[in-house]
Design a protein around this motif. Structure first.
Motif, PDB file in Angstrom:
ATOM      1  N   THR B 236     -99.977 -25.449 -13.838  1.00  0.00           N
ATOM      2  CA  THR B 236    -100.822 -26.182 -14.788  1.00  0.00           C
ATOM      3  C   THR B 236    -101.492 -25.213 -15.753  1.00  0.00           C
ATOM      4  N   LYS B 247     -98.440 -25.471 -29.680  1.00  0.00           N
ATOM      5  CA  LYS B 247     -98.152 -26.791 -29.117  1.00  0.00           C
ATOM      6  C   LYS B 247     -96.674 -27.163 -29.240  1.00  0.00           C
ATOM      7  N   SER B 251     -94.016 -27.842 -26.188  1.00  0.00           N
ATOM      8  CA  SER B 251     -93.351 -29.106 -25.886  1.00  0.00           C
ATOM      9  C   SER B 251     -91.841 -28.899 -25.844  1.00  0.00           C
ATOM     10  N   GLY B 254     -90.576 -28.049 -22.506  1.00  0.00           N
ATOM     11  CA  GLY B 254     -90.648 -29.088 -21.489  1.00  0.00           C
ATOM     12  C   GLY B 254     -92.044 -29.334 -20.953  1.00  0.00           C
ATOM     13  N   ILE B 255     -93.052 -28.862 -21.661  1.00  0.00           N
ATOM     14  CA  ILE B 255     -94.426 -29.110 -21.205  1.00  0.00           C
ATOM     15  C   ILE B 255     -94.926 -30.402 -21.845  1.00  0.00           C
ATOM     16  N   ASP B 256     -95.548 -31.257 -21.031  1.00  0.00           N
ATOM     17  CA  ASP B 256     -96.125 -32.489 -21.552  1.00  0.00           C
ATOM     18  C   ASP B 256     -97.466 -32.135 -22.212  1.00  0.00           C
ATOM     19  N   VAL B 257     -97.443 -32.050 -23.549  1.00  0.00           N
ATOM     20  CA  VAL B 257     -98.624 -31.541 -24.261  1.00  0.00           C
ATOM     21  C   VAL B 257     -99.824 -32.464 -24.067  1.00  0.00           C
ATOM     22  N   ASN B 258     -99.587 -33.780 -24.182  1.00  0.00           N
ATOM     23  CA  ASN B 258    -100.693 -34.727 -24.027  1.00  0.00           C
ATOM     24  C   ASN B 258    -101.376 -34.563 -22.684  1.00  0.00           C
ATOM     25  N   ARG B 259    -100.533 -34.457 -21.646  1.00  0.00           N
ATOM     26  CA  ARG B 259    -101.086 -34.371 -20.310  1.00  0.00           C
ATOM     27  C   ARG B 259    -101.863 -33.062 -20.139  1.00  0.00           C
ATOM     28  N   THR B 260    -101.330 -32.017 -20.726  1.00  0.00           N
ATOM     29  CA  THR B 260    -102.021 -30.730 -20.598  1.00  0.00           C
ATOM     30  C   THR B 260    -103.371 -30.770 -21.301  1.00  0.00           C
TER      31      THR B 260
END
Lengths: 614, 374
Positions: B236, B247, B251, B254-260
């Motif tokens: 995380t 950003k 993304s 593969g990182i969920d930007v919103n969730r982060t």
């Protein structure tokens, strides 16, 4: 408008049970929470004293019932995009509104039961029997539990039905509600205007109930007039009846200039005559609004034109107030040398202007190179430092510390002395300075400097590359804003007769910011309208407005308004054309793209209805 | 390198001269104040010591120790709040003005819960359990506030001009303060009194420290360690650092930007919640404006330490806390300013202005993505 009809396909309306259940549930829960919050914030109880229509409706119940209507409307409003097919409104929308209202009403029923069973008075101060009684209409718990879902779904159905009504009916309903509310809210002003100097008691007797609020026949009359005006407006929009605004827009060149002059002269005469007809309280209100118009016009130059978010704007107001106080009052701090004369207000004003310029430069220079958001916090810090210095024992010998400076004389004009006991005279003084401020803002907006500010607001690097001296331009914005605020401070000191550090807290800066943003950043008319609506109706940080009952809630409403405006309408109520374009750049670009697609398709001979399918 | 080019391209104007004068003036003010103070500490009869303020008395060793310790314990709290500002600024590039209110929500829930616990008799009987409980409740409420705030007010504004989310956050701050007024009443509310074994003074090595202040520093240190582990050692945390860096690339990886971003707000909110409880324990009183000044000071701390830099935020907090507690007596009093304790808040802002004038990237360097650095 014409392209919409060409390009957009309308699908038949949907079935009542074909709902987006998740959306309905979410909105219902939100409505329930909103209703419970408003109840626990004690709005129904403390606003119940203010009647709107005697004996049917009070502000207290109104604070609850508008929410289901709005929610019922919002749940099924969808953005209609040009060129994208959408469903006609029908049973689905009405049903969604009703369902949302039902869920929200159940929320209030739950609150009624909870209020009756538990006592949570310890953390929640408004958990009171008075609230419970109000919620079940003095008819017992059972009645309260049953009635709210009924009321809620009724109001929700009404809200949803607004979608189905033809647009004429929607406009007329809107005008009726608006007219009734405006006439009820402005009761004090209208009463004052018609009865203080003019012999029109018979009109107010017809419209208003003795102990406040519209009478029933009055409400009906207002509704009829409002509805008729709304219908006229619809006709005007359709071009059946000519409207003044359209006539004005058709004017060009010298004719338009003449019309402008006439409008300005009419406004001037109205401003001159209106206070003569009004009584003390209303004039006091006008004077307060004027002070905030002056402040807001100054901040408008800093925030609206130059795009510098100055959160310590109150510092300049404080400097103006304190400088005037110290120069004119016999009661100033004891550390001043004896030879310092007690000067006339206008002499003091010259010194005030000098001080304001110096303070503007002093605060502006260090922050000018900072990033916009750092600048906001640092100016806030400066505002607080200045207040703390005025408050401190260190400068207490000069500024009076927490005791402030008292006994400030009014403005002696020879034939009359303008001071707080005569709000009418104060209003005239404020109006003169507002006129100066409006003229300055208007001339600056279209000047070389004004254009430089707007360029900086849009993109500082580009502005610099275009050869604008950004440092000087931004400093000028600070200085002009500071001088306007110091005028307001000088009048404030003469009006109130005393200045204390508590009059210049950060809250004042934020309230002015809300006024500028709600009114419309960068638009003179918008700023005036914002000040009139917010300060006049709800009240300033310490000054009561027309709705004095709202004093507990006005800051809550200011905060909510600020967020709402930023999310939904960042350009403000009366928008500045250029600013709007900046704020909605994406949408403008999208529109331009769509239009270009339509043009391209038409050139290819393809049917234009198939542009950008959903 | 960019700075070198910039300074050559921009001609020196009057403003630059003014800034130079201001920088040197402020430095001179701070340094000479401290020198005078030290001279006086060494020998009060020293002819230079009282040159500006003949009445200055200096501080005894006990007073100095007390000031340092209370400065550090407040600083630890500022540091915890500053983490939230710093992380959000690092990820989204805007000042979440309402973060101070998240802290206030923590302090308020702590007040409500601890009073209820006291009524039930748990507060005295099992204080450690009660403390852990109120910290958990405060963390939950503050985190919820921060997450809802992000969802409702900030997410729709992502990508809009810089000042728009800042103005919105001012509105959010204003709104939360006033919600607290209308729901809980406008007066100050107090925490129940602490058990004696905690509030008494204890001697550690050669220092005499109040138990509560010790606990505040300890809790802050534990929270900071937890946060450090989260950001530097977990997936995380890696995602958070990646989003802060860029950003779009994040993304693509593969990182969920919103969730982060939500996680960032949540973690910042949790830290603010802990800080809220610490405030309650230190000062035992909370009011709706509790969050405002500490919030702005914590932002100053984040800037002082270098925004986006978590270690820097904590160090900045400690610096600002000590400066605020020491500077009135060490700098202002030798200069002959009377009533110095009234100017504590002014000192905090002065430190912020000074750091931004002298070293805008903060003492330990800022860590921002390329677009925010501009």
């Amino acid at each position: 408008m014409s392209t919409t009809e060409e390009t957009t396909e309308i699908l038949p309306s949907r079935d009542a049970l074909d709902q987006d259940w998740r959306k309905v549930g979410n909105h219902g829960l939100l409505l329930g929470l909103a209703l419970i919050f408003v109840s626990l914030a004690n709005m129904p109880v403390s606003l119940d004293t203010r009647t709107i229509i005697e004996p049917l409706l009070s502000m207290g119940y109104l604070s609850l019932i508008w929410i289901p209507v709005v929610m019922g409307f919002v749940v099924s409003s969808e953005k209609v995009l040009e060129g994208i097919a959408y469903h006609d409104k029908g049973a689905r929308e009405v049903a969604a509104g009703g369902l949302v209202g039902l869920i929200g009403g159940l929320g209030l029923s739950l609150l009624v039961i909870l209020l009756d069973t538990f006592n949570l008075r310890d953390p929640l101060v408004n958990w009171s029997p008075a609230l419970l009684e109000l919620l079940h209409f003095d008819n017992g718990i059972g009645f309260g539990v049953v009635i709210w879902p009924v009321i809620g779904s009724g109001l929700g159905l009404f809200g949803g039905a607004l979608h189905v009504l033809p647009s004429v009916a929607r406009t007329v309903v809107g005008w009726i509600v608006g007219a009734v509310l405006v006439v009820a809210v402005f009761e004090t002003v209208i009463m004052d205007l018609l009865t203080e100097r003019l012999p029109f008691e018979f009109i107010t007797d017809w419209f208003y109930f003795i102990r406040g609020g519209l009478s029933q026949q009055g409400a009906i009359t207002v509704a009829i007039i409002g509805g008729a005006l709304g219908y006229l407006r619809v006709l005007g929009q359709r071009g059946v009846v000519p409207t003044p605004v359209q006539n004005y827009k058709q004017l060009a060149g010298p004719e338009r200039a003449r019309a402008n002059t006439l409008v300005i002269i009419a406004c001037g005469i109205a401003t001159a005559i209106l206070p003569l007809l009004l009584g003390r309280i209303t004039n006091e209100l006008l004077a307060n609004v004027g002070l905030f118009v002056l402040l807001a016009l100054g901040l408008n130059i800093v925030v609206g034109l130059a795009g510098i978010l100055d959160l310590g704007y109150v510092a300049f107001f404080a400097v103006g107030g304190y400088a005037t106080a110290i120069l004119t009052s016999p009661n100033r701090g004891e550390s001043w040398p004896d030879w310092m004369p007690q000067s006339h207000w206008f002499v003091a004003l010259i010194v005030v202007i000098l001080f304001a310029i110096l303070t503007g430069l002093f605060i502006g220079a260090p922050v000018i190179r900072m990033r916009g958001d750092y600048l906001a916090i640092v100016t806030l810090g400066f505002g607080e430092i200045i207040r703390l210095l005025f408050l401190s024992d260190w400068l207490g010998g000069y500024t009076g510390g927490a005791q402030g400076v008292t006994n400030i004389p009014g403005v002696d004009l020879g034939f009359v002395e303008i001071k707080g006991t005569d709000p009418r005279a104060v209003f005239y003084l404020v109006a003169v300075f507002c006129a100066i401020a409006i003229y300055v803002s208007w001339r600056l907006e279209n000047s070389r400097l004004g254009r430089a500010w707007m360029a900086i607001r849009e993109d500082e690097s580009v502005a610099e590359a275009m050869g604008i001296n950004t440092v000087n331009a931004k400093l000028m914005a600070f200085v002009v804003g500071a001088v306007l605020a110091s005028f307001s401070g000088a009048i404030f000191a003469a009006k109130v007769g005393s200045v204390f550090p508590t009059s210049f807290i950060i809250l004042v800066s934020i309230v002015i910011l809300v006024v500028v943003i709600v009114g419309g950043m960068g638009n003179i008319l918008g700023v005036i309208a914002g000040a009139a609506v917010l300060i006049g109706v709800l009240g300033g940080p310490k000054q009561p407005g027309l709705l004095a009952e709202f004093s507990e809630f006005k800051l809550l409403i200011y905060g909510a308004l600020l967020i709402f405006m930023m999310l939904k309408r960042p350009e403000g109520l009366v928008p500045n054309v250029r600013r709007t374009r900046e704020l909605h750049q994406d949408e403008f670009l999208q529109d331009a793209w769509l239009r270009s697609q339509v043009d391209a398709d038409e050139e290819d001979g393809a049917p234009s209805g198939e542009v950008a399918p959903a | 390198m960019t700075t070198a080019i910039r300074s050559r391209a921009v001609p020196r104007t009057g403003v630059d001269w003014f800034l130079t004068v201001m920088r040197t003036g402020l430095s001179f003010f701070f340094i000479s104040g401290v020198v005078l103070f030290l001279l006086q500490q060494i020998d009060p009869q020293n002819p230079i010591a009282g040159v500006l303020n003949p009445d200055a008395t200096g501080l005894t060793a006990d007073q100095l120790e007390g000031l340092v310790i209370s400065g550090l314990s407040q600083g630890a709290m500022y540091g915890l709040i500053a983490l939230g500002y710093s992380m959000v600024y690092g990820v989204l590039g805007f000042i979440n003005f309402a973060h101070g209110e998240v802290f206030m929500v923590g302090a308020m829930t702590g007040m409500i819960t601890s009073n209820k616990l006291e009524e039930a008799g748990i507060w005295e009987d099992a204080f450690p359990v009660a403390l852990v409980f109120i910290i958990l409740v405060a963390i939950v409420c503050s985190t919820a506030t921060a997450v809802i705030m992000e969802r409702v007010a900030y997410r729709p504004l992502r990508g809009s001009p810089r000042l728009i989310p800042l103005i919105t956050s001012i509105g959010v701050s204003f709104l939360i303060q006033n919600i607290s007024i209308v729901l809980l009443g406008p007066g100050a509310k107090s925490y129940p009194s602490l058990p004696d074994w905690l509030s008494q003074k204890r001697t550690i090595l050669f220092l005499e420290i109040e138990g509560t202040k010790m606990m505040v520093v300890l809790v802050a240190a534990i929270s900071m360690a937890g946060l450090w582990y989260l950001v530097e050692r977990t997936k995380t945390g890696k995602a958070m650092r990646a989003v802060a860096e860029d950003k779009e690339i994040a993304s693509l990886m593969g990182i969920d930007v919103n969730r982060t971003i939500v996680t960032t707000f949540a973690v910042g909110g949790a830290m603010a919640g802990v800080a809220g409880i610490l405030w309650g324990i230190l000062f035992r009183s909370v009011i709706h404006t509790t969050g405002f000044l500490p919030g702005i000071k914590a932002f100053s701390a984040a800037v002082v330490g270098g925004i986006g830099n978590l270690g820097g935020a904590m160090a900045g907090g400690l610096t600002l806390g000590s400066a605020e507690s020491l500077a009135p007596l060490m700098v202002l009093e030798p200069w002959g300013v009377n009533g110095v304790s009234q100017l504590r808040d002014a000192v905090a802002f002065l430190v912020l202005i000074f750091v931004l004038l002298v070293k805008p990237t903060g003492l330990f360097g800022e860590r921002l993505s390329a677009e925010d650095r501009a």
